[in-house]
Design a protein around this motif. Structure first.
Motif, PDB file in Angstrom:
ATOM      1  N   GLU A  50      -3.333  -9.104 -12.123  1.00 37.69           N
ATOM      2  CA  GLU A  50      -3.983  -9.063 -10.602  1.00 37.69           C
ATOM      3  C   GLU A  50      -3.754 -10.337  -9.748  1.00 37.69           C
ATOM      4  O   GLU A  50      -3.813 -11.663 -10.732  1.00 37.69           O
ATOM      5  N   LEU A  51      -3.450 -10.651  -8.744  1.00 39.01           N
ATOM      6  CA  LEU A  51      -3.705 -11.736  -8.078  1.00 39.01           C
ATOM      7  C   LEU A  51      -4.534 -11.597  -6.951  1.00 39.01           C
ATOM      8  O   LEU A  51      -4.537 -10.792  -6.109  1.00 39.01           O
ATOM      9  N   GLU A  52      -5.716 -12.350  -7.067  1.00 39.85           N
ATOM     10  CA  GLU A  52      -6.696 -12.457  -6.186  1.00 39.85           C
ATOM     11  C   GLU A  52      -6.685 -13.599  -5.322  1.00 39.85           C
ATOM     12  O   GLU A  52      -6.411 -14.681  -5.852  1.00 39.85           O
ATOM     13  N   PHE A  53      -7.001 -13.540  -4.044  1.00 41.48           N
ATOM     14  CA  PHE A  53      -6.969 -14.599  -3.265  1.00 41.48           C
ATOM     15  C   PHE A  53      -8.101 -14.693  -2.220  1.00 41.48           C
ATOM     16  O   PHE A  53      -8.752 -13.617  -1.898  1.00 41.48           O
ATOM     17  N   GLY A  54      -8.371 -15.902  -1.473  1.00 42.00           N
ATOM     18  CA  GLY A  54      -9.528 -15.977  -0.462  1.00 42.00           C
ATOM     19  C   GLY A  54      -9.044 -15.476   0.633  1.00 42.00           C
ATOM     20  O   GLY A  54      -7.873 -15.126   1.028  1.00 42.00           O
ATOM     21  N   TYR A  55     -10.112 -15.430   1.649  1.00 39.55           N
ATOM     22  CA  TYR A  55      -9.614 -14.631   3.104  1.00 39.55           C
ATOM     23  C   TYR A  55      -8.689 -15.383   3.720  1.00 39.55           C
ATOM     24  O   TYR A  55      -8.031 -15.043   4.559  1.00 39.55           O
ATOM     25  N   GLY A  56      -8.708 -16.686   3.361  1.00 41.64           N
ATOM     26  CA  GLY A  56      -7.580 -17.746   4.169  1.00 41.64           C
ATOM     27  C   GLY A  56      -5.986 -17.342   4.003  1.00 41.64           C
ATOM     28  O   GLY A  56      -5.305 -17.512   4.769  1.00 41.64           O
ATOM     29  N   ILE A  57      -5.905 -16.615   2.794  1.00 35.87           N
ATOM     30  CA  ILE A  57      -4.601 -16.381   2.521  1.00 35.87           C
ATOM     31  C   ILE A  57      -4.164 -15.067   2.709  1.00 35.87           C
ATOM     32  O   ILE A  57      -2.900 -14.500   2.540  1.00 35.87           O
ATOM     33  N   ILE A  58      -5.258 -14.048   3.221  1.00 34.57           N
ATOM     34  CA  ILE A  58      -4.721 -12.673   3.719  1.00 34.57           C
ATOM     35  C   ILE A  58      -3.678 -12.591   4.732  1.00 34.57           C
ATOM     36  O   ILE A  58      -2.864 -11.693   4.523  1.00 34.57           O
ATOM     37  N   PRO A  59      -3.606 -13.499   5.701  1.00 35.51           N
ATOM     38  CA  PRO A  59      -2.399 -13.210   6.493  1.00 35.51           C
ATOM     39  C   PRO A  59      -0.981 -13.485   5.726  1.00 35.51           C
ATOM     40  O   PRO A  59      -0.110 -12.788   6.268  1.00 35.51           O
ATOM     41  N   LEU A  60      -0.884 -13.796   4.778  1.00 38.83           N
ATOM     42  CA  LEU A  60       0.290 -14.070   3.761  1.00 38.83           C
ATOM     43  C   LEU A  60       0.675 -12.779   3.241  1.00 38.83           C
ATOM     44  O   LEU A  60       1.827 -12.389   2.975  1.00 38.83           O
ATOM     45  N   ALA A  61      -0.280 -11.910   3.205  1.00 34.02           N
ATOM     46  CA  ALA A  61      -0.233 -10.539   2.398  1.00 34.02           C
ATOM     47  C   ALA A  61      -0.084  -9.438   3.253  1.00 34.02           C
ATOM     48  O   ALA A  61       0.154  -8.296   2.984  1.00 34.02           O
ATOM     49  N   ASP A  62      -0.614  -9.805   4.662  1.00 37.37           N
ATOM     50  CA  ASP A  62      -0.705  -8.756   5.658  1.00 37.37           C
ATOM     51  C   ASP A  62       0.583  -8.718   6.310  1.00 37.37           C
ATOM     52  O   ASP A  62       0.967  -9.587   7.179  1.00 37.37           O
ATOM     53  N   VAL A  63       1.261  -7.491   6.321  1.00 33.56           N
ATOM     54  CA  VAL A  63       2.571  -7.250   6.809  1.00 33.56           C
ATOM     55  C   VAL A  63       2.287  -7.434   8.450  1.00 33.56           C
ATOM     56  O   VAL A  63       3.350  -7.720   9.160  1.00 33.56           O
ATOM     57  N   ARG A 109      -5.319  -8.241  -4.472  1.00 33.87           N
ATOM     58  CA  ARG A 109      -6.749  -8.015  -3.805  1.00 33.87           C
ATOM     59  C   ARG A 109      -7.384  -9.414  -3.324  1.00 33.87           C
ATOM     60  O   ARG A 109      -7.199 -10.295  -3.807  1.00 33.87           O
ATOM     61  N   ASP A 110      -8.278  -9.235  -2.135  1.00 32.87           N
ATOM     62  CA  ASP A 110      -8.945 -10.217  -1.642  1.00 32.87           C
ATOM     63  C   ASP A 110     -10.137 -10.469  -2.408  1.00 32.87           C
ATOM     64  O   ASP A 110     -10.546  -9.434  -2.811  1.00 32.87           O
ATOM     65  N   ASN A 111     -10.781 -11.720  -2.643  1.00 29.10           N
ATOM     66  CA  ASN A 111     -11.883 -11.894  -3.012  1.00 29.10           C
ATOM     67  C   ASN A 111     -12.834 -12.878  -2.353  1.00 29.10           C
ATOM     68  O   ASN A 111     -12.295 -14.088  -2.335  1.00 29.10           O
ATOM     69  N   ILE A 112     -13.956 -12.486  -1.635  1.00 27.38           N
ATOM     70  CA  ILE A 112     -14.632 -13.419  -0.693  1.00 27.38           C
ATOM     71  C   ILE A 112     -15.244 -14.567  -1.457  1.00 27.38           C
ATOM     72  O   ILE A 112     -15.754 -15.373  -0.961  1.00 27.38           O
ATOM     73  N   ASN A 160     -12.789 -19.627  -2.844  1.00 33.79           N
ATOM     74  CA  ASN A 160     -12.554 -20.453  -1.491  1.00 33.79           C
ATOM     75  C   ASN A 160     -11.430 -19.854  -0.952  1.00 33.79           C
ATOM     76  O   ASN A 160     -10.681 -19.117  -1.281  1.00 33.79           O
ATOM     77  N   PRO A 161     -11.436 -20.027   0.590  1.00 36.57           N
ATOM     78  CA  PRO A 161     -10.711 -19.451   1.652  1.00 36.57           C
ATOM     79  C   PRO A 161      -9.029 -19.673   1.149  1.00 36.57           C
ATOM     80  O   PRO A 161      -8.413 -18.705   1.184  1.00 36.57           O
ATOM     81  N   ASN A 162      -8.772 -20.841   0.625  1.00 39.96           N
ATOM     82  CA  ASN A 162      -7.375 -20.955   0.415  1.00 39.96           C
ATOM     83  C   ASN A 162      -6.967 -20.994  -1.161  1.00 39.96           C
ATOM     84  O   ASN A 162      -5.620 -21.208  -1.622  1.00 39.96           O
ATOM     85  N   ASP A 219      -4.670 -20.714 -11.693  1.00 36.33           N
ATOM     86  CA  ASP A 219      -5.271 -20.430 -10.346  1.00 36.33           C
ATOM     87  C   ASP A 219      -4.539 -21.736  -9.660  1.00 36.33           C
ATOM     88  O   ASP A 219      -3.933 -22.478 -10.080  1.00 36.33           O
ATOM     89  N   GLY A 220      -4.633 -21.434  -8.091  1.00 39.74           N
ATOM     90  CA  GLY A 220      -4.127 -22.629  -7.414  1.00 39.74           C
ATOM     91  C   GLY A 220      -4.651 -22.622  -5.946  1.00 39.74           C
ATOM     92  O   GLY A 220      -5.573 -21.753  -5.728  1.00 39.74           O
ATOM     93  N   GLU A 221      -4.382 -23.742  -5.276  1.00 43.07           N
ATOM     94  CA  GLU A 221      -4.854 -23.708  -4.012  1.00 43.07           C
ATOM     95  C   GLU A 221      -3.823 -24.328  -2.905  1.00 43.07           C
ATOM     96  O   GLU A 221      -3.283 -24.889  -3.210  1.00 43.07           O
ATOM     97  N   ILE A 222      -3.805 -23.575  -1.610  1.00 44.40           N
ATOM     98  CA  ILE A 222      -2.766 -23.826  -0.843  1.00 44.40           C
ATOM     99  C   ILE A 222      -3.354 -24.284   0.442  1.00 44.40           C
ATOM    100  O   ILE A 222      -4.696 -23.959   0.713  1.00 44.40           O
ATOM    101  N   LEU A 223      -2.681 -24.939   1.275  1.00 49.46           N
ATOM    102  CA  LEU A 223      -3.045 -25.195   2.817  1.00 49.46           C
ATOM    103  C   LEU A 223      -2.300 -24.176   3.753  1.00 49.46           C
ATOM    104  O   LEU A 223      -0.888 -24.493   3.671  1.00 49.46           O
TER     105      LEU A 223
END
Length: 677
Positions: free
Chosen positions: A345-358, A389-392, A395-397, A410-414
């Motif tokens: 599984e790859l879970e990410f905050g809502y700030g990373i959603i644009p990277l996964a949204d076609v 999947r996103d996980n609220i 953290n956003p990033n 885990d990791g964090e991006i800007l």
């Protein structure tokens, strides 16, 4: 030979024979009736098929019916010109359909030709051409959508394979239809030319050969020719209409009749407007009052009935929704679905959603698909589906990688930033936000888009956020691939090998080894980063040595030795001299002396102080290799390799341990140190 093959062969053979051999008028009547029946069958099949692929053989059918119809047209022409008696069907069409009048028959025939040639054929040809082009252009996008759905778990492997096959069938069908419409167009043109030739030929035959007056010859042969043209063009129009229906068919959920009724008669206010307009025309104009007012009233009544039906349906939907909500509240929680654990599984905050949204230009889904392909090529193992999947709650990033439901990294991006890493030879540093690269924990900095070009010119390695996540995910999957390899995965690999190596697999499984034992060997290889892509060599080695031992660790060593070319190519590429560390023979003897064999396998009983001394020596020698920029590789004798690897695995995660038997003969090694106690 099957009956269907025989019928099809006779159908084509008859068309060829009729082009050459004259046939009697009675047989011509039978064949013309058959031609009309086949055209009607094709038309109604096209009308009631749910989608175009239900008649995927239509282009071939179109070719067969066209050549058959042309052969009948030529046969009737022979009878008209030679005997003046082409049979009952042609004569009836000329006299009855044409009203027995030369002018009326000619006008009806010309109208049919114009309708077919200028309306149906032209429209079908254009639609087929555009559909074929857009279908082919849309194929890459549709294939990527299928891969994305498969990767996210929306569909299974079987469903994905079926969709790909259907996509290929659609492209082949519409491509063929683009060319097949030319048959229809050419058939109409040929029918017009043949008719003109028949009229001229009939006049010449009647006047010169039979001595008929010009008027009688014109009346007789023109009516027969028009009948011949009608009996050919009516089936041609039916098939042209079927062609148009297929290339314009868009509904896949219901019959065409249901779609048309639901779409044309589903909005009451449309029927009210039409009904009111018809009544107005009937009253305010000289048009027939009874007809127009009757139609108007019928449409208004129909609109009222549809409106009542819609209101009733809305009430039923509300009641059903209320009952479903009540049932859902009363129903005990279904915990079975909660017990399933996703392998990756790859879970990410809502700030990373644009990277996964076609839709927002994100390509993370495509990168995940490429990760699975890359690992399959590199290590020969099929990676399980990676859930995104996103996980609220994050953290956003932030993003988290889970293996079997447990977070492992885990990791964090800007967002809108780039990560710049110093490869070691950058002279001028650039300012940025300090951070660490998540895959290998190397120091790095976050920089903006404006700093990217300058950082690259200074020698920094600059990576965008999707690449950071993809690289991190790739390394985590590789490190845990041995754990992810299930018995079912191994069985699938065995089945793939069995297709071309049935004798090998039949000898090995289950006579010598079970699926679980083969799984342990493959897991041992993957745990140390050895590719299992050459399964044939692996299985042959297991079959050769399984009679001697069933210890999976020992069998793994035999397999590694048989894969020495691949291992040498991985760690000693290009035939360059490689610096390594060797193991003191005295240490090897002490390790082998400490090995204890049990029914559950072998283990070491080495003194803790001795172990610590060996580990300190390994640390010192490995640091020499790291200072030279080399991989930490220790060379041992074959019998000691697996025990030494187990001994050091808890202390040195990335230490590579290779035996002399796993090194190809053309590899040159240079020892920079020896592990002692």
């Amino acid at each position: 030979m099957k009956k269907s093959d025989l019928v099809l062969g006779l159908y084509i053979l008859a068309a060829i024979v009729f082009l050459i051999v004259p046939i009697p008028s009675l047989l011509l009547d039978v064949l013309l009736a058959l031609n009309i029946a086949i055209a009607m069958i094709i038309l109604f099949n096209a009308l009631f098929s749910r989608e175009a692929l239900d008649m995927s053989s239509f282009p071939t059918v179109l070719l067969f019916t066209t050549i058959f119809r042309i052969s009948l047209n030529i046969s009737s022409t022979k009878l008209i010109l030679s005997t003046g008696d082409p049979g009952n069907v042609v004569r009836t069409f000329g006299e009855f359909v044409g009203g027995g009048d030369l002018v009326i028959g000619a006008i009806v025939f010309l109208i049919l030709i114009l309708v077919q040639f200028m309306v149906i054929n032209k429209g079908s040809e254009r639609v087929a051409e555009v559909t074929a082009r857009f279908t082919l252009d849309a194929m890459p996008g549709k294939q990527m959508a299928i891969d994305a759905d498969l990767n996210t778990g929306a569909i299974t492997d079987t469903e994905a394979r079926e969709r790909r096959e259907k996509l290929q069938a659609e492209s082949a069908f519409f491509g063929a239809m683009d060319g097949a419409t030319k048959y229809v167009k050419g058939d109409a043109t040929a029918g017009l030319i043949i008719t003109a030739i028949n009229i001229v030929g009939g006049l010449i035959t009647g006047v010169m050969n039979q001595g008929m007056p010009m008027a009688d010859a014109l009346q007789k042969y023109t009516i027969l020719t028009i009948g011949d043209g009608l009996v050919s063009q009516i089936p041609s129009i039916l098939i042209s209409l079927a062609t148009g229906l297929l290339v314009t068919k868009v509904s896949k959920e219901a019959d065409l009749s249901e779609v048309l009724v639901s779409q044309l008669f589903s909005i009451p206010k449309v029927l009210y407007i039409v009904g009111g307009a018809l009544i107005f025309f009937g009253i305010a104009t000289p048009l027939n009052v009874i007809v127009f007012c009757a139609y108007g009233a019928a449409f208004i009544i129909c609109g009222r009935m549809i409106n009542a039906k819609i209101e009733e349906s809305n009430i039923e939907d509300e009641v059903a929704a209320t009952e479903d909500n009540a049932d859902e509240i009363r129903k005990p929680e279904n915990v079975t679905a909660l017990l399933q654990v996703d392998p990756i599984e790859l879970e990410f905050g809502y700030g990373i959603i644009p990277l996964a949204d076609v839709n927002q230009g994100g390509d993370l889904l495509d990168r995940v698909v490429m990760i699975r392909r890359q690992i399959a090529l590199e290590l020969g193992c099929v990676v399980p589906i990676i859930r995104l999947r996103d996980n609220i709650q994050l953290n956003p990033n932030q993003y988290v990688i889970k293996i079997k439901g447990i977070p492992v990294s885990d990791g964090e991006i800007l967002f809108d930033h780039y990560m710049a890493m110093n490869p070691g030879y950058v002279e001028e540093e650039i300012t940025g936000i300090p951070t660490f690269e998540p895959s290998f924990h190397l120091p790095a900095i976050w920089i903006t888009e404006n700093q990217r070009e300058r950082a690259e010119s200074l020698g920094y390695t600059v990576v965008d956020p999707p690449s950071i996540i993809a690289t991190h995910l790739t390394e985590v999957v590789k490190n845990n691939l041995s754990e992810l390899l299930s018995r079912q995965d191994v069985q699938n690999l065995i089945n793939n090998v069995k297709e071309a190596n049935e004798t090998l697999v039949s000898e090995l499984v289950p006579k010598q080894l079970g699926v679980g034992e083969i799984q342990k060997v493959l897991q041992n290889l993957l745990h140390e980063g050895i590719s299992i892509r050459d399964l044939v060599t692996i299985f042959e080695t297991l079959a050769d040595n399984a009679a001697v031992t069933r210890d999976t660790d020992v069998l793994t060593e035999y397999v590694r030795q048989s894969l020495k070319r691949a291992i040498s190519n991985k760690y000693f590429p290009n035939g360059e001299t490689t610096s390594v560390v060797t193991l003191d023979p005295q240490i090897e003897q002490e390790i082998m002396g400490a090995v204890k064999q049990t029914e559950q396998g072998a283990y070491l009983t080495l003194d803790p102080e001795k172990t610590q001394g060996i580990m300190n020596s390994v640390r010192d020698e490995v640091s020499k290799l790291e200072n030279l920029g080399r991989n930490p590789i220790v060379i041992t004798s074959p019998i000691v390799r697996m025990y030494f690897k187990k001994l050091t695995s808890d202390y040195f995660k990335d230490l590579i341990v290779i035996s002399y038997s796993e090194i190809d003969t053309n590899v040159e090694l240079q020892s920079v140190g020896m592990v002692t106690s």
